[in-house]
Design an enzyme around this catalytic site. Structure first.
Site, mmCIF file in Angstrom:
data_model
loop_
_atom_site.group_PDB
_atom_site.id
_atom_site.type_symbol
_atom_site.label_atom_id
_atom_site.label_comp_id
_atom_site.label_asym_id
_atom_site.label_seq_id
_atom_site.Cartn_x
_atom_site.Cartn_y
_atom_site.Cartn_z
ATOM 1 N N ASN A 109 -1.687 -56.100 27.419
ATOM 2 C CA ASN A 109 -0.330 -56.538 27.066
ATOM 3 C C ASN A 109 -0.064 -56.380 25.574
ATOM 4 O OD1 ASN A 109 0.109 -57.282 29.713
ATOM 5 N ND2 ASN A 109 0.052 -59.488 29.330
ATOM 6 N N ARG A 165 8.910 -46.639 39.549
ATOM 7 C CA ARG A 165 7.465 -46.489 39.355
ATOM 8 C C ARG A 165 6.812 -46.444 40.732
ATOM 9 N NH1 ARG A 165 6.382 -47.745 33.949
ATOM 10 N NH2 ARG A 165 7.799 -49.267 33.009
ATOM 11 N N ARG A 169 8.920 -46.148 31.175
ATOM 12 C CA ARG A 169 7.953 -46.104 30.079
ATOM 13 C C ARG A 169 6.506 -46.049 30.556
ATOM 14 N NH1 ARG A 169 8.410 -46.691 25.028
ATOM 15 N NH2 ARG A 169 10.480 -47.630 25.111
ATOM 16 N N HIS A 215 17.146 -48.522 37.381
ATOM 17 C CA HIS A 215 16.072 -49.490 37.570
ATOM 18 C C HIS A 215 16.191 -50.219 38.907
ATOM 19 C CE1 HIS A 215 13.836 -53.336 36.514
ATOM 20 N NE2 HIS A 215 12.953 -52.415 36.181
ATOM 21 N N TYR A 236 1.992 -57.936 42.562
ATOM 22 C CA TYR A 236 3.268 -58.430 42.058
ATOM 23 C C TYR A 236 3.978 -59.242 43.133
ATOM 24 C CZ TYR A 236 3.155 -55.243 38.016
ATOM 25 O OH TYR A 236 2.838 -54.596 36.856
ATOM 26 N N ARG A 279 9.099 -65.847 33.566
ATOM 27 C CA ARG A 279 7.695 -65.504 33.380
ATOM 28 C C ARG A 279 7.365 -65.222 31.916
ATOM 29 N NH1 ARG A 279 6.933 -60.400 35.535
ATOM 30 N NH2 ARG A 279 6.583 -59.472 33.515
ATOM 31 N N HIS A 307 7.395 -61.672 39.698
ATOM 32 C CA HIS A 307 8.215 -60.521 39.337
ATOM 33 C C HIS A 307 9.610 -60.555 39.946
ATOM 34 C CE1 HIS A 307 9.149 -56.052 39.284
ATOM 35 N NE2 HIS A 307 8.739 -56.261 38.047
#
Length: 723
Positions: A73, A405, A435, A465, A498, A594, A622
């Site tokens: 992270n 993704r 990214r 997204h 997730y 979160r 998530h």
């Protein structure tokens, strides 16, 4: 875990792409300095990850995993957030801040906090987790801990497996200082020529393709021992520099700016421009230099000078660098040192009528909307099974899907290819600007194109997204839409880690909404209004503000009013200010976040009615949920959007309204359990600190939300089996 969907892959959400242009909004009814700095709030989030690693009640291999997540992270935080801030300062671009402070001061605060956190992280490994692993029979040793026999065996491994791939690079008048790749682990070596007496410098990269921790053979009693690879290399430098005297050797690690900037309006081919930018990313300027605390000043001064870093960017750390290597140790097969295993169950509606039979997902969705909660309920037997059934069903005419993704070997990608090869119309909207997944997305986007899938890359200037899957099926001479709207990516691997929701429906309104939205995504612009969807960038912000304002008016009228919001990040000032005004009117506001939170609680006369909680655990929280009491007629949405500028203004996002009473109740009950004082969580305090509440006054552990959810889902399945 960042999600590089982690500054979302891991505990974070690696969807932290564009630098947010945060602005301070002038509102005379609200105090100045009513926002917390987003960068410092992100570091506070990673501190919560570190607190899990420090918790002796957690299985020790999970603690090691959290140390690795923290390291990963923080790497991404520097590569993106700090890099973006520095780039703007250095290029003279405006760096608006919602905390009313100069960017240089913010950067100094980030550095101070990051230095303290990295030191705490290193000491947690040395003083807590490493000894706990040793007690459990897993030792990470030094060269001095080894016997002569063990050293001899390791030398054979060095000669056969390591030495051939090492590439020492000397620095002298004929050899300039070598390029140091970002995040690589290196040895800085100072040597003396025995003949001339001249001192030289060499850099040696620790090969990233080899195991970071080398097993030491011969351990007894079920114990296992590991030696860090850099120590094995360091103690055999004589083989690399024969005839030279080794004066000093120390490990170091460099972090570079890996922010990708593409001016889409100025390029004719997005893919080519992105590939060129990815090549440039490798050579981004340094932004952090990590060194071991015993590094001598001569070596450090040389690195600072050659790499052109400032003293503020140097991090002296005890022990081993790059604790991402603990990801490998955390995979050791010792079940008692991990969380108890959890196997996702098939959602009740999708369970086959007969044992060993195959469920008809289309029939199940025709009966009722189906809400699936991952990873408690299986992604494979819901989303993947739905897409695979659609691919082979002769009545299915078209499949449309957004992909942000996923993995190239994913059954999702294969199902789309299978559908296209069967002659169906297949549209895949691939976001190649996700990214750190850009290169992979380009590869499998081209694979889809070769199979006959219509691949588009979204709208200029916007990232796509939203998580949408739309299937058109012919039934009795008419067309019917089957839709899936989710909160997480179409990625079978991360779906096991997730926490996310997905809604399956054949509602005609949703079908018309998705038909229109996909047409616009593959065309030019989003302009239409939608029935059951809130879509960014044009309508989502307005829709949420309208719901917040409705709750505010209800409170002023003396009616019950309640707002519940679950997100990964709460940063957008306009949304925060609307929540402040709702709180002032007496609305109860519960925020479950979160990661980053710029909202402040406990401001007198402003946010006394706002409660903020954060939950971290074995799964990365998530999902995004938005629930409004609406005078007894709850309006509840799930979807992909966080409360950030990029999500609301520079992305295509979608929230879907959940209408089935049972689903509405399930989401609100989950939310209320998470916010309850009986549940383990972190509480945001008025001073801006996050305080962990994990036990009651008698020391009894509080409810673990994720464990409780697992138990409830298993109970529902057993109940159906009994029937």
């Amino acid at each position: 875990m960042i999600d590089t969907d982690v500054l979302d892959s891991g505990l974070g959400d690696a969807d932290d792409d564009d630098f947010d242009d945060t602005v301070e909004i002038d509102d005379p009814q609200l105090p100045d300095h009513r926002y917390m700095d987003r960068e410092l709030s992100w570091l506070a989030f990673n501190r919560r990850v570190l607190e899990l690693a420090e918790d002796p009640r957690l299985p020790v291999l999970e603690r090691a995993n959290f140390l690795a997540i923290f390291a990963s992270n923080l790497d991404e935080f520097f590569m993106v957030r700090v890099a973006g801030l520095k780039r703007r300062i250095m290029t003279g671009l405006a760096v608006p801040t919602n905390v009313g402070r100069a960017p240089q001061d913010v950067l100094a605060d980030i550095s101070e906090s990051a230095h303290a956190l990295q030191l705490r992280h290193a000491l947690t490994w040395i003083d807590q987790v490493q000894p706990a692993l040793a007690e459990a029979g897993i030792e990470v040793v030094t060269w001095d801990d080894l016997s002569d026999d063990e050293r001899g065996t390791l030398y054979e491994y060095f000669q056969t497996q390591v030495f051939p791939v090492l590439m020492p690079l000397a620095v002298d008048p004929a050899h300039p200082f070598p390029y140091i790749s970002g995040l690589s682990l290196n040895l800085a070596i100072r040597i003396r020529n025995a003949k001339t007496g001249r001192q030289e410098f060499a850099r040696l990269k620790v090969p990233p393709m080899l195991p970071r921790f080398v097993p030491v053979r011969g351990a007894e009693g079920g114990r296992v021992r590991y030696l860090p690879l850099e120590q094995l290399i360091a103690h055999h430098l004589g083989d690399l520099f024969p005839g030279m005297e080794i004066l000093e050797h120390h490990t170091f690690r460099l972090t570079r700016n890996e922010d990708v900037v593409i001016e889409e309006d100025e390029t004719e081919n997005l893919i080519q421009a992105l590939e060129a930018e990815l090549l440039r990313r490798r050579f981004g300027p340094p932004i952090r230099l990590e060194v071991t605390d015993e590094m001598d000043d001569v070596t450090l001064d040389l690195l600072i000078q050659e790499l052109e870093v400032t003293d503020q960017e140097v991090y002296r750390l005890p022990g081993a660098l790059d604790l991402r290597g603990l990801f490998d140790l955390a995979k050791i097969d010792r079940p008692e040192l991990h969380y108890p295993p959890h196997v996702p169950v098939t959602a009740t509606a999708f369970q086959p009528a007969e044992q060993n039979g195959r469920a008809d997902l289309f029939a199940a969705i025709r009966k009722n909307d189906v809400l699936v909660h991952h990873p408690y309920e299986s992604f494979t037997t819901s989303v993947v099974a739905f897409l695979e059934q659609a691919a082979r069903d002769p009545h299915v005419l078209a499949i449309k899907q957004t992909l942000y993704r996923t993995s190239g070997d994913s059954p999702i990608v294969q199902a789309l290819i299978d559908a296209a090869e069967r002659g169906k119309q297949v549209l895949a909207l691939v976001e190649v600007k996700a990214r750190f997944d850009e290169a992979a997305n380009i590869v499998w986007a081209r694979k889809l194109e070769k199979a006959g899938v219509h691949v588009v890359y979204g709208l200029v200037g916007l990232k796509t997204h939203c998580k949408l899957l739309h299937v058109i099926r012919e039934e009795d001479g008419a067309l019917r839409s089957y839709s899936h709207i989710g909160t997480g990516n179409y990625n079978p691997k991360t779906s096991r880690l997730y926490e996310d929701f997905g809604l399956f429906t054949c509602d005609e309104q949703v079908g018309r909404d998705l038909t229109r939205l996909f047409n616009e995504l593959s065309g030019y612009a989003i302009e239409k209004k939608f029935k059951r969807l809130l879509v960014a960038p044009l309508h989502l912000r307005k829709g949420l503000l309208r719901h917040i304002e409705t709750e505010r008016r209800h409170a002023l009228e003396g009616k019950p009013a309640h707002i519940r919001i679950k997100v990964n990040s709460m940063v957008d000032e306009q949304i925060i200010d609307a929540l402040y005004r709702a709180s002032q009117a007496g609305v109860r506001v519960d925020v479950w976040v979160r990661g980053i939170c710029s909202l402040k609680v406990g401001i007198e006369g402003v946010s006394e009615n706002i409660t903020v909680r954060s939950i971290l655990g074995r799964y990365l929280e998530h999902s995004r949920i938005f629930a409004f009491l609406n005078d007894g007629d709850p309006q509840v949405y799930i979807g992909s959007a966080d409360m950030m500028h990029r999500n609301l203004d520079r992305r295509v996002e979608a929230l879907v309204r959940v209408v089935a009473p049972a689903h509405v109740k399930e989401l609100i009950d989950l939310f209320d359990l998470a916010m309850g004082d009986e549940t383990s969580s972190w509480h945001l305090e008025p001073n801006g600190e996050w305080l962990r509440h994990s036990a009651d006054a008698d020391g009894k552990p509080l409810i673990d939300l994720q464990d409780r959810t697992m138990a409830q889902v298993q109970k529902r399945r057993r109940g159906r089996a009994v029937r």
